[in-house]
Write a protein that holds these residues in place. Structure first.
Motif, PDB file in Angstrom:
ATOM      1  N   ASP A  51       0.813  -1.209   0.000  1.00  0.00           N
ATOM      2  CA  ASP A  51       0.000   0.000   0.000  1.00  0.00           C
ATOM      3  C   ASP A  51       0.856   1.274   0.000  1.00  0.00           C
ATOM      4  O   ASP A  51       0.342   2.373   0.119  1.00  0.00           O
ATOM      5  CB  ASP A  51      -0.932  -0.003   1.217  1.00  0.00           C
ATOM      6  CG  ASP A  51      -1.930  -1.146   1.157  1.00  0.00           C
ATOM      7  OD1 ASP A  51      -2.518  -1.363   0.078  1.00  0.00           O
ATOM      8  OD2 ASP A  51      -2.116  -1.839   2.177  1.00  0.00           O
ATOM      9  N   ARG A  53       3.199   4.289  -1.399  1.00  0.00           N
ATOM     10  CA  ARG A  53       3.357   5.170  -2.563  1.00  0.00           C
ATOM     11  C   ARG A  53       4.675   5.911  -2.372  1.00  0.00           C
ATOM     12  O   ARG A  53       4.880   6.531  -1.340  1.00  0.00           O
ATOM     13  CB  ARG A  53       2.228   6.189  -2.650  1.00  0.00           C
ATOM     14  CG  ARG A  53       0.862   5.598  -2.833  1.00  0.00           C
ATOM     15  CD  ARG A  53      -0.211   6.712  -2.752  1.00  0.00           C
ATOM     16  NE  ARG A  53      -1.519   6.151  -2.557  1.00  0.00           N
ATOM     17  CZ  ARG A  53      -2.296   5.686  -3.531  1.00  0.00           C
ATOM     18  NH1 ARG A  53      -1.883   5.734  -4.779  1.00  0.00           N
ATOM     19  NH2 ARG A  53      -3.472   5.185  -3.265  1.00  0.00           N
ATOM     20  N   THR A  60       0.096   2.532  -5.832  1.00  0.00           N
ATOM     21  CA  THR A  60       0.625   1.520  -4.924  1.00  0.00           C
ATOM     22  C   THR A  60       0.985   0.275  -5.740  1.00  0.00           C
ATOM     23  O   THR A  60       0.595   0.149  -6.915  1.00  0.00           O
ATOM     24  CB  THR A  60      -0.420   1.117  -3.865  1.00  0.00           C
ATOM     25  OG1 THR A  60      -1.513   0.458  -4.530  1.00  0.00           O
ATOM     26  CG2 THR A  60      -0.907   2.315  -3.062  1.00  0.00           C
ATOM     27  N   LYS A  62      -0.237  -2.647  -5.299  1.00  0.00           N
ATOM     28  CA  LYS A  62      -1.512  -3.306  -5.625  1.00  0.00           C
ATOM     29  C   LYS A  62      -2.159  -2.657  -6.847  1.00  0.00           C
ATOM     30  O   LYS A  62      -2.692  -3.344  -7.716  1.00  0.00           O
ATOM     31  CB  LYS A  62      -2.471  -3.258  -4.436  1.00  0.00           C
ATOM     32  CG  LYS A  62      -2.127  -4.212  -3.323  1.00  0.00           C
ATOM     33  CD  LYS A  62      -3.170  -4.093  -2.216  1.00  0.00           C
ATOM     34  CE  LYS A  62      -2.930  -5.043  -1.086  1.00  0.00           C
ATOM     35  NZ  LYS A  62      -3.956  -4.876  -0.035  1.00  0.00           N
ATOM     36  N   GLU A  63      -2.121  -1.339  -6.909  1.00  0.00           N
ATOM     37  CA  GLU A  63      -2.709  -0.644  -8.062  1.00  0.00           C
ATOM     38  C   GLU A  63      -1.938  -0.955  -9.337  1.00  0.00           C
ATOM     39  O   GLU A  63      -2.534  -1.089 -10.416  1.00  0.00           O
ATOM     40  CB  GLU A  63      -2.746   0.864  -7.810  1.00  0.00           C
ATOM     41  CG  GLU A  63      -3.779   1.263  -6.786  1.00  0.00           C
ATOM     42  CD  GLU A  63      -3.704   2.711  -6.364  1.00  0.00           C
ATOM     43  OE1 GLU A  63      -4.767   3.270  -6.029  1.00  0.00           O
ATOM     44  OE2 GLU A  63      -2.590   3.295  -6.346  1.00  0.00           O
ATOM     45  N   ASN A 105      -6.621  -1.490  -3.824  1.00  0.00           N
ATOM     46  CA  ASN A 105      -6.047  -1.378  -2.482  1.00  0.00           C
ATOM     47  C   ASN A 105      -6.887  -2.067  -1.412  1.00  0.00           C
ATOM     48  O   ASN A 105      -6.393  -2.342  -0.319  1.00  0.00           O
ATOM     49  CB  ASN A 105      -5.809   0.086  -2.112  1.00  0.00           C
ATOM     50  CG  ASN A 105      -4.669   0.671  -2.915  1.00  0.00           C
ATOM     51  OD1 ASN A 105      -3.684  -0.004  -3.197  1.00  0.00           O
ATOM     52  ND2 ASN A 105      -4.813   1.920  -3.311  1.00  0.00           N
TER      53      ASN A 105
END
Length: 171
Positions: A51, A53, A60, A62-63, A105
């Protein structure tokens, strides 16, 4: 065919940065190998990094994984249409809008990796179905000429590009 033999006339100049990441690989082998390498790499990332940045407004991990999934789906759709000799120019997509409209996320890592593996298996099945003639067919995507096989190589290289970013900026 090896990635090093892919003529530069088969993809947009903006994709050269991705294609150059590929060492002398074959399309079908690398579609499989790169997925396994990526999953193994991601599974070794500390949990507190998913998570994270590295700067305001950046995605992130995940993104980015969700972005890879979405992009691979779009690339596969383009490859299928062009392989079927569809001459309709295919539009670009706004990657930031796609990421902004996911719940990446809120998802757990395993669900993202499972989805990525399933999408890749679908991509592999699609590319295995193409004849040599279909792989060399040209179409237009994002206002640039592209071949079916270049889309396959770009899918792999795009994943490698983001893995490199993980290493350089997230870990």
């Amino acid at each position: 065919m090896k990635s090093s033999q892919l003529p530069i006339t088969e993809y947009a100049p903006s994709y050269a940065i991705y294609i150059q990441l590929l060492k002398d690989v074959t399309l079908m082998e690398e579609l499989e190998i790169s997925l396994h390498d990526f999953i193994k790499f991601v599974q070794n990332i500390p949990m507190d990094k998913f998570d994270y940045r590295y700067a305001e407004g950046k995605w992130t991990i995940k993104e980015i994984i969700q972005h890879l999934i979405d992009t691979e789906r779009i690339f596969s759709y383009r490859a299928m249409r062009i392989s079927r000799n569809d001459k309709t120019p295919l539009p670009s997509f706004e990657e930031n809008d796609y990421v902004d409209n996911t719940n990446a996320n809120e998802r757990n890592l395993q669900s993202l990796l499972t989805e990525m593996a399933l999408v890749r298996q679908s991509t592999i099945a699609l590319f295995k179905s193409f004849s040599e003639e279909q792989l060399t067919r040209m179409g237009v995507a994002s206002n640039s000429p592209v071949s079916v096989r270049a889309i396959g190589f770009t899918t792999i290289a795009h994943q490698m590009h983001h893995q490199k970013i993980f290493q350089e900026r997230y870990l």
